[in-house]
Enzyme design. Sequence first.
Site, PDB file in Angstrom:
ATOM      1  N   THR A 151      -2.729  -2.265   5.729  1.00 30.90           N
ATOM      2  CA  THR A 151      -1.271  -2.144   5.795  1.00 30.90           C
ATOM      3  C   THR A 151      -0.763  -1.863   4.380  1.00 30.90           C
ATOM      4  OG1 THR A 151      -1.138  -4.569   5.732  1.00 30.90           O
ATOM      5  CG2 THR A 151      -0.944  -3.507   7.889  1.00 30.90           C
ATOM      6  N   LYS A 177      -8.875  -6.952   5.555  1.00 33.63           N
ATOM      7  CA  LYS A 177      -7.604  -6.447   5.051  1.00 33.63           C
ATOM      8  C   LYS A 177      -6.745  -7.634   4.668  1.00 33.63           C
ATOM      9  CE  LYS A 177      -3.999  -6.042   6.680  1.00 33.63           C
ATOM     10  NZ  LYS A 177      -2.717  -6.840   6.507  1.00 33.63           N
ATOM     11  N   THR A 188      -5.194 -16.029   5.660  1.00 35.69           N
ATOM     12  CA  THR A 188      -4.076 -15.129   5.879  1.00 35.69           C
ATOM     13  C   THR A 188      -4.500 -13.683   5.707  1.00 35.69           C
ATOM     14  OG1 THR A 188      -2.896 -16.845   4.783  1.00 35.69           O
ATOM     15  CG2 THR A 188      -1.642 -14.953   5.407  1.00 35.69           C
ATOM     16  N   GLU A 274       0.026  -8.038  -3.096  1.00 36.26           N
ATOM     17  CA  GLU A 274       1.127  -7.079  -3.162  1.00 36.26           C
ATOM     18  C   GLU A 274       1.814  -7.128  -4.525  1.00 36.26           C
ATOM     19  OE1 GLU A 274       2.365  -6.764   1.537  1.00 36.26           O
ATOM     20  OE2 GLU A 274       3.453  -8.170   0.268  1.00 36.26           O
ATOM     21  N   ASN A 400       8.336  -6.037  -0.400  1.00 29.27           N
ATOM     22  CA  ASN A 400       8.733  -6.859   0.723  1.00 29.27           C
ATOM     23  C   ASN A 400      10.221  -6.811   1.033  1.00 29.27           C
ATOM     24  OD1 ASN A 400       6.332  -8.496   1.846  1.00 29.27           O
ATOM     25  ND2 ASN A 400       6.043  -8.495  -0.369  1.00 29.27           N
ATOM     26  N   THR A 405      11.533  -1.524   7.208  1.00 29.25           N
ATOM     27  CA  THR A 405      12.207  -0.232   7.305  1.00 29.25           C
ATOM     28  C   THR A 405      11.621   0.836   6.414  1.00 29.25           C
ATOM     29  OG1 THR A 405      13.819  -1.031   5.683  1.00 29.25           O
ATOM     30  CG2 THR A 405      14.387  -1.261   8.004  1.00 29.25           C
TER      31      THR A 405
END
Length: 405
Positions: A151, A177, A188, A274, A400, A405
Amino acid sequence: MDILVGGVTAPKGFVASGIHCGLKKKKEKKDLALIYSEKICDAAAVYTQNKVKGCPILVTEKNLLDYKAQAIIVNSGNANTCTGEDGIIKANKMAELVSERLGISKEDVVVASTGVIGVPLNIEAIESGMDELVNSINKNGNIDAREAIMTTDTIKKEVAVSIKVGDKKVTIGAMAKGSGMIHPNMATMLGFVTTDVSIDGRLLKEALSYATNKSFNRISVDGDTSTNDMVSVLANGMAGNTKITDKDEDYYKFVNALTFVCTELAKLIAKDGEGATKMIECYVKGALNEEHAASLAKTVIQSSLVKTAVFGADANWGRILCALGYSDEPLEVDKVDVSFDSIKGYLEVCKNGRPVPFSEEKAKLVLGESEISIIIDLKMGEEEAVAWGCDLSYEYVRINGDYRT
């Protein structure tokens, strides 16, 4: 132990594939993966402890009650979570689609999903891609499969090793992942392990739980435990070793190799957090027991203030003691030593809970590297443990802020 290439297809009898079926908007982004064993496998999995669980987890938990599986199907781009009975129907449908095309029982399929929560799964896109997915499975399919489960990941995560069990070569391969929503208690992220070892399914579950606790459950990126976390393992027995049915020497050889594989993947996940610019390793020694050390190490790498200090290359060791202090674990602050380490050098900053004079210039050099170690000596006992995390950067907020969107 030998390090191999091939990820989930390195063990005998396993093939894989990955395609774009339309769950992600960009056609160059793969979003559907399949792993298949030519023989039925002993199988096990561990799952998120979040009370909100993805529909695929509920289906997989039921399918693995007999410790058997032969295939894994996983999609990215949609978590199929908080989607009600419709989500359960669609997760079951994914297993049925694999069953129909591979001629195996739908109960022998592990189902996993990752992506946006609370959006109905486009099962029609998955169904339309099934022929391509199945027809493209091959021994080099790990390359496409590892991409299809990503992702916000920026690097592909896979490991493979071989060991000797008795007089047979046994191989373990894996892919994972994970980049955000990383705060495992199991774990997680998504992880898929394949092996050609012959082992009893219940022992396989014990081995996986042990390996997970030593690896995936010791990483944190952002303190958020996801809804879809799963690590599953399939063992098809094609290595031909005498089946492992007791906790003997062969069992512990396998467990050690499995733990190594899971730890390497866990470190890759921490490194790929991230927006991360640095991986943090926190090593706690001098603890009362391993659990004591692990809990304190995780507390440090979860601290937002520690993570931002590392991002800014600021040797703010007071934040580390602060994190140790708000843990529920025993602590004798007047004994604690803290140091930083990287390829640019070693820097002691705290001795017996008090400051040690150090060069700010050297601190900037040591903490300016992409991999940083925080070394803590509690001087309370003889045990130790390690946890892994990453820094917290401006980029994490950007990623994030508009994830959906």
